[in-house]
Design a protein around this motif. Sequence first.
Motif, PDB file in Angstrom:
ATOM      1  N   VAL A 223       0.835  -1.205   0.000  1.00 15.04           N
ATOM      2  CA  VAL A 223       0.000   0.000   0.000  1.00 15.04           C
ATOM      3  C   VAL A 223       0.867   1.251   0.000  1.00 15.04           C
ATOM      4  N   HIS A 224       1.881   1.267   0.867  1.00  9.29           N
ATOM      5  CA  HIS A 224       2.771   2.432   0.938  1.00  9.29           C
ATOM      6  C   HIS A 224       3.417   2.704  -0.413  1.00  9.29           C
ATOM      7  N   ALA A 225       3.954   1.677  -1.041  1.00  7.11           N
ATOM      8  CA  ALA A 225       4.663   1.849  -2.304  1.00  7.11           C
ATOM      9  C   ALA A 225       3.719   2.291  -3.421  1.00  7.11           C
ATOM     10  N   LEU A 226       2.523   1.716  -3.464  1.00  7.71           N
ATOM     11  CA  LEU A 226       1.561   2.111  -4.493  1.00  7.71           C
ATOM     12  C   LEU A 226       1.115   3.560  -4.290  1.00  7.71           C
TER      13      LEU A 226
ATOM     14  N   TRP B  70       5.405   4.336  -6.950  1.00  2.00           N
ATOM     15  CA  TRP B  70       6.575   3.618  -7.450  1.00  2.00           C
ATOM     16  C   TRP B  70       6.180   2.684  -8.587  1.00  2.00           C
ATOM     17  N   ASP B  71       7.146   2.353  -9.420  1.00  2.39           N
ATOM     18  CA  ASP B  71       6.876   1.379 -10.468  1.00  2.39           C
ATOM     19  C   ASP B  71       6.685   0.002  -9.825  1.00  2.39           C
ATOM     20  N   LEU B  72       6.116  -0.911 -10.592  1.00  2.90           N
ATOM     21  CA  LEU B  72       5.682  -2.177 -10.022  1.00  2.90           C
ATOM     22  C   LEU B  72       6.862  -3.022  -9.540  1.00  2.90           C
ATOM     23  N   GLU B  73       7.961  -3.013 -10.253  1.00  2.59           N
ATOM     24  CA  GLU B  73       9.108  -3.823  -9.822  1.00  2.59           C
ATOM     25  C   GLU B  73       9.672  -3.320  -8.499  1.00  2.59           C
TER      26      GLU B  73
ATOM     27  N   HIS C 231       9.732  -5.460  -4.873  1.00  3.17           N
ATOM     28  CA  HIS C 231      10.968  -5.689  -4.120  1.00  3.17           C
ATOM     29  C   HIS C 231      10.820  -5.162  -2.695  1.00  3.17           C
ATOM     30  N   PHE C 232      10.287  -3.963  -2.563  1.00  4.45           N
ATOM     31  CA  PHE C 232      10.125  -3.334  -1.255  1.00  4.45           C
ATOM     32  C   PHE C 232       9.201  -4.171  -0.363  1.00  4.45           C
ATOM     33  N   ALA C 233       8.052  -4.568  -0.902  1.00  2.00           N
ATOM     34  CA  ALA C 233       7.082  -5.333  -0.114  1.00  2.00           C
ATOM     35  C   ALA C 233       7.621  -6.711   0.251  1.00  2.00           C
ATOM     36  N   THR C 234       8.374  -7.325  -0.660  1.00  2.00           N
ATOM     37  CA  THR C 234       8.933  -8.644  -0.392  1.00  2.00           C
ATOM     38  C   THR C 234       9.945  -8.604   0.747  1.00  2.00           C
ATOM     39  N   VAL C 235      10.792  -7.599   0.764  1.00  5.25           N
ATOM     40  CA  VAL C 235      11.765  -7.475   1.845  1.00  5.25           C
ATOM     41  C   VAL C 235      11.057  -7.179   3.175  1.00  5.25           C
ATOM     42  N   ALA C 236      10.017  -6.350   3.149  1.00  6.78           N
ATOM     43  CA  ALA C 236       9.261  -6.079   4.364  1.00  6.78           C
ATOM     44  C   ALA C 236       8.681  -7.366   4.937  1.00  6.78           C
ATOM     45  N   GLY C 237       8.107  -8.201   4.075  1.00  4.05           N
ATOM     46  CA  GLY C 237       7.564  -9.471   4.532  1.00  4.05           C
ATOM     47  C   GLY C 237       8.630 -10.388   5.094  1.00  4.05           C
ATOM     48  N   ALA C 238       9.787 -10.426   4.453  1.00  2.86           N
ATOM     49  CA  ALA C 238      10.877 -11.284   4.928  1.00  2.86           C
ATOM     50  C   ALA C 238      11.366 -10.852   6.299  1.00  2.86           C
TER      51      ALA C 238
END
Length: 329
Positions: free
Chosen positions: A276-279, A283-286, A290-297
Amino acid sequence: MTVHDLVAMGRVGVDLYPLQHGVTLDEVRTFEKFLGGTAADVTVAAVRHGRRAALVSATADDAFGRFVHRELLQLGVDDAYVQTITDGPPTPVTFCEMFPPDRFPRWFYRYPTAPDLLITPESLPLQAIREAKAYWSSLTGLSREPSRAAHLAALEERGRRPLTVLDLDYQETFWRDRGRSSDDPRDRARVQAAEALRRATVAVGNLDECELVTGESDPRRAARALLGAGVDLAVVTLGARGVVALTADEEVGVDGFPVTVVNGLGAGDAFGGALVHALLAGWDLERTLHFATVAGALVAGRLECSTAMPTTAEVQALLSDVEVADGAL
């Protein structure tokens, strides 16, 4: 009235997580208490990225309900739309077992229902829902009345505004109907998902959830089916393997971020808040994925869910480390 960056509607309660891992629940000696519930976790995650977030939900007038309100406020979430139901079921509690890296069974104490499933259309803060820059709800909220009617009313109020997100979160126990034991709960969930997807603009779910809704086990085919169901952006998470996302014009996949898993239960909510923050940031989709994936990790490597949500700076630091390492290669 404050216009929120995110209004999320749905589950809230208390997580009681074991401090002994690798043993069954009957062998656990001590637990730690945390704010829990998918919708609550997503709002906390968004706040950690500097967003103004509010939760639409409900608790009982009990000790755990007071804890929920206090924790929401301490974590920066607006609790003005979290109702207190005085003559209903208790504030729910969730237990889990921890068998890292990939087994975390849960027990939801929400009997015969939970306050957050007693929200009515008449009780909704419709202006806040309509004017929010992003709105988040989940499939769980459609599992029974009156919550189902309330969730559909909220989606109608949004009128397919951008960033109207449906989380395909599916917990079968919420869909079981003891009075209709012959019914397949997955069939009922599928029907309700189709109804909600026509009103949403973004769909997010793991591969199992997306397969439940679309019948497709391949992530890209599942994402295309979600686009066909009505959304503009379909995001299919694949756990340690990463994520795939599609729009009408773009297809992006990113790899998972390696982490030593402690508790995998909050990773999806951290991903959601970061998404949500990135959208919202445009930001572009890629970059967004990447940002959301690292947050989840990051959250998968921590014990709790809500209070484990990372800040933007934490996520960016890890992303920078990866970029430096890639550059060195």
